[in-house]
Motif scaffolding. Structure first.
Motif, PDB file in Angstrom:
ATOM      1  N   TYR A 125      47.533  19.971  24.876  1.00  0.00           N
ATOM      2  CA  TYR A 125      48.051  18.804  25.596  1.00  0.00           C
ATOM      3  C   TYR A 125      49.509  18.983  26.040  1.00  0.00           C
ATOM      4  CZ  TYR A 125      49.052  13.877  26.569  1.00  0.00           C
ATOM      5  OH  TYR A 125      49.452  12.707  27.149  1.00  0.00           O
ATOM      6  N   PRO A 126      50.409  19.481  25.155  1.00  0.00           N
ATOM      7  CA  PRO A 126      51.786  19.713  25.630  1.00  0.00           C
ATOM      8  C   PRO A 126      51.839  20.706  26.783  1.00  0.00           C
ATOM      9  CG  PRO A 126      51.722  19.752  23.234  1.00  0.00           C
ATOM     10  CD  PRO A 126      50.296  19.714  23.703  1.00  0.00           C
ATOM     11  N   MET A 140      44.011  29.320  26.310  1.00  0.00           N
ATOM     12  CA  MET A 140      43.590  28.168  25.495  1.00  0.00           C
ATOM     13  C   MET A 140      42.202  27.672  25.902  1.00  0.00           C
ATOM     14  SD  MET A 140      47.041  25.879  25.243  1.00  0.00           S
ATOM     15  CE  MET A 140      48.553  26.530  24.532  1.00  0.00           C
ATOM     16  N   SER A 184      44.166  19.280  16.019  1.00  0.00           N
ATOM     17  CA  SER A 184      45.571  19.635  16.161  1.00  0.00           C
ATOM     18  C   SER A 184      45.789  20.548  17.364  1.00  0.00           C
ATOM     19  CB  SER A 184      46.069  20.304  14.882  1.00  0.00           C
ATOM     20  OG  SER A 184      47.436  20.634  14.990  1.00  0.00           O
ATOM     21  N   PHE A 185      44.869  21.473  17.598  1.00  0.00           N
ATOM     22  CA  PHE A 185      44.995  22.362  18.758  1.00  0.00           C
ATOM     23  C   PHE A 185      45.012  21.546  20.061  1.00  0.00           C
ATOM     24  CE2 PHE A 185      43.003  24.956  22.118  1.00  0.00           C
ATOM     25  CZ  PHE A 185      43.959  25.957  22.203  1.00  0.00           C
ATOM     26  N   GLU A 227      40.131  19.763  11.658  1.00  0.00           N
ATOM     27  CA  GLU A 227      41.592  19.602  11.714  1.00  0.00           C
ATOM     28  C   GLU A 227      42.216  20.597  12.692  1.00  0.00           C
ATOM     29  OE1 GLU A 227      43.908  17.644  10.208  1.00  0.00           O
ATOM     30  OE2 GLU A 227      42.535  16.390   9.082  1.00  0.00           O
ATOM     31  N   GLU A 228      41.734  21.828  12.666  1.00  0.00           N
ATOM     32  CA  GLU A 228      42.238  22.857  13.598  1.00  0.00           C
ATOM     33  C   GLU A 228      42.030  22.418  15.044  1.00  0.00           C
ATOM     34  OE1 GLU A 228      40.024  26.433  12.653  1.00  0.00           O
ATOM     35  OE2 GLU A 228      41.883  27.508  12.236  1.00  0.00           O
ATOM     36  N   ASN A 285      45.863  18.359  20.419  1.00  0.00           N
ATOM     37  CA  ASN A 285      47.040  17.485  20.499  1.00  0.00           C
ATOM     38  C   ASN A 285      48.353  18.253  20.596  1.00  0.00           C
ATOM     39  OD1 ASN A 285      45.663  15.072  20.421  1.00  0.00           O
ATOM     40  ND2 ASN A 285      45.885  14.771  18.211  1.00  0.00           N
ATOM     41  N   ALA A 286      48.514  19.286  19.782  1.00  0.00           N
ATOM     42  CA  ALA A 286      49.834  19.918  19.622  1.00  0.00           C
ATOM     43  C   ALA A 286      49.974  21.205  20.411  1.00  0.00           C
ATOM     44  CB  ALA A 286      50.108  20.196  18.133  1.00  0.00           C
ATOM     45  N   SER A 287      48.885  21.753  20.950  1.00  0.00           N
ATOM     46  CA  SER A 287      48.982  23.004  21.710  1.00  0.00           C
ATOM     47  C   SER A 287      48.540  22.810  23.157  1.00  0.00           C
ATOM     48  CB  SER A 287      48.143  24.104  21.035  1.00  0.00           C
ATOM     49  OG  SER A 287      48.673  24.409  19.754  1.00  0.00           O
ATOM     50  N   GLU A 318      47.278   5.751  18.582  1.00  0.00           N
ATOM     51  CA  GLU A 318      46.919   7.168  18.598  1.00  0.00           C
ATOM     52  C   GLU A 318      45.385   7.337  18.539  1.00  0.00           C
ATOM     53  OE1 GLU A 318      48.782   9.877  19.105  1.00  0.00           O
ATOM     54  OE2 GLU A 318      50.604   8.689  19.303  1.00  0.00           O
ATOM     55  N   ARG A 319      44.882   8.063  19.539  1.00  0.00           N
ATOM     56  CA  ARG A 319      43.433   8.259  19.659  1.00  0.00           C
ATOM     57  C   ARG A 319      42.798   8.835  18.395  1.00  0.00           C
ATOM     58  NH1 ARG A 319      42.558  12.353  23.136  1.00  0.00           N
ATOM     59  NH2 ARG A 319      44.767  12.833  23.123  1.00  0.00           N
ATOM     60  N   ALA A 320      43.459   9.825  17.783  1.00  0.00           N
ATOM     61  CA  ALA A 320      42.868  10.459  16.600  1.00  0.00           C
ATOM     62  C   ALA A 320      42.688   9.452  15.465  1.00  0.00           C
ATOM     63  CB  ALA A 320      43.730  11.631  16.138  1.00  0.00           C
ATOM     64  N   ALA A 321      43.671   8.558  15.301  1.00  0.00           N
ATOM     65  CA  ALA A 321      43.598   7.565  14.221  1.00  0.00           C
ATOM     66  C   ALA A 321      42.586   6.474  14.551  1.00  0.00           C
ATOM     67  CB  ALA A 321      44.985   6.956  13.986  1.00  0.00           C
TER      68      ALA A 321
END
Lengths: 239, 239
Positions: free
Chosen positions: A118-119, A161, A111-112, A107-108, A114-116, A74-77
């Motif tokens: 990118y999907p 976005m 997460s934005f 963090e926002e 990765n979870a908003s 995982e890129r973030a890690a």
């Protein structure tokens, strides 16, 4: 796996591993680079090779193997680990005491992305594949459906976005208000590149000058150029 | 927005806000809860109401408004903020000095959920909507395509990911090896619920006993039950 005291990047062409290679070059550290290639034909066309499963059960790239032999996915890690361990002067770190650019905002944004964002981009990409990769005799149907879904929903969502991201760069050269890129920038290169290069994507940087300038600023960095030279390709429009 | 010293959750029914409500209940703090409802008919059916844009330009839920009036978006950031600020005894925090459950593993799991599992589930969900929501006269085509893509790729990919998550719970009650849930658990409830409840999803917990036990363990917590009572619905199979 022997690592001779250096981290090792398991790198796949045309993948989200490229921005990690960029970070490794920015850090100016010694590392090992193992290049992997996607299948170019057959039923696994465009898929990662099974050899990536030898170092992690998910078989994805990027993988970073630490000098101690731990495989991080995982890129973030991976970016967290590399900056935490190797950026001794804090050049690529945020300033958590800056309330306009603190860890909550980091963090926002992560997460934005990765979870908003990118999907949404992935869904758009899949619809485009549906349109272009279907057998020719059903393409009039699948293409029509893909266009319908895009127009009704995805284009609008993605445009909102991307505008939001552009606004986040108001008064900032990099996302976290620093003079050098931080983890957020290393992570956003992937969805922004993906969104621009894919057929059928609605990411148009010409409408978003701050984001376009950020993108050009990152790409102009010598470390990005070196990473492109050392990698084995970074295009997404051949599938 | 006046917040009278308490955080305020802008909560949408049938959404990823429910696990944040769960976290608020676990923390046993005073908070304000504003309930929003998805459109139930018309061209915006199942979409969030525009009133959510009054507190954040993206108009999504969850949003957490801090006592100082800052609006935080994205579950990962909201959970970080709430645990950092309100969990004074460290009950829901990880032990970063535990090398088997350190911050790198936390970053890996959070990113895996957001950037790998969730996009795959969303793509599967969109294909299922394509199958079930297309006009009846093209459904034989769209349904066939959705099944083809599922069988060829998504089911296999998601099965590998779910097995990986199940393996992560080996010898652990919660993902980070703690005796109480941490941010990782609060975040994973959403994709696991989504993956199970959606039509056409391939997430079958009966094949993954550790993940099934984790899920039941979380759901049995009194705070989860209270959050369900205080919310305004949490189902995904009505669209």
């Amino acid at each position: 796996m022997a690592t001779d005291g250096k981290p090792t990047l398991q790198h796949l062409n045309n993948s989200q591993s490229q921005p990690i290679l960029w970070l490794l070059e920015e850090l100016e550290i010694d590392y090992n680079l193992n290049l992997f290639e996607r299948h170019t034909s057959g039923p696994k066309k465009s898929r990662a090779p099974d050899t990536l499963k030898e170092t992690h059960p998910l078989g994805k790239s990027p993988q970073l193997i630490t000098p101690e032999g731990r495989t991080i996915i995982e890129r973030a890690a991976i970016a967290y680990y590399l900056i935490d361990k190797y950026d001794k002067t804090g050049r690529f770190k945020i300033n958590p005491s800056d309330s306009n650019n603190d860890i909550i905002r980091e963090e926002e944004l992560i997460s934005f992305g990765n979870a908003s964002l990118y999907p949404a981009l992935m869904t758009q990409l899949v619809f485009d594949l549906l349109r272009t990769q279907s057998p020719f005799f059903v393409r009039p149907f699948t293409g029509g459906i893909a266009s319908m879904v895009n127009k009704a929903f995805l284009n609008h969502e993605i445009a909102i976005m991307i505008k939001y991201l552009d606004d986040q760069l108001e008064g900032r050269d990099y996302f976290m208000g620093t003079t050098e890129p931080t983890r957020v920038d290393f992570l956003y290169m992937w969805p922004i590149d993906l969104g621009q290069q894919s057929h059928g994507s609605s990411v148009d940087l010409d409408k978003h000058p701050r984001l376009k300038q950020w993108w050009a600023r990152c790409k102009a960095r010598p470390a990005w150029q070196r990473a492109m030279d050392k990698g084995n390709g970074y295009v997404f429009n051949e599938y």
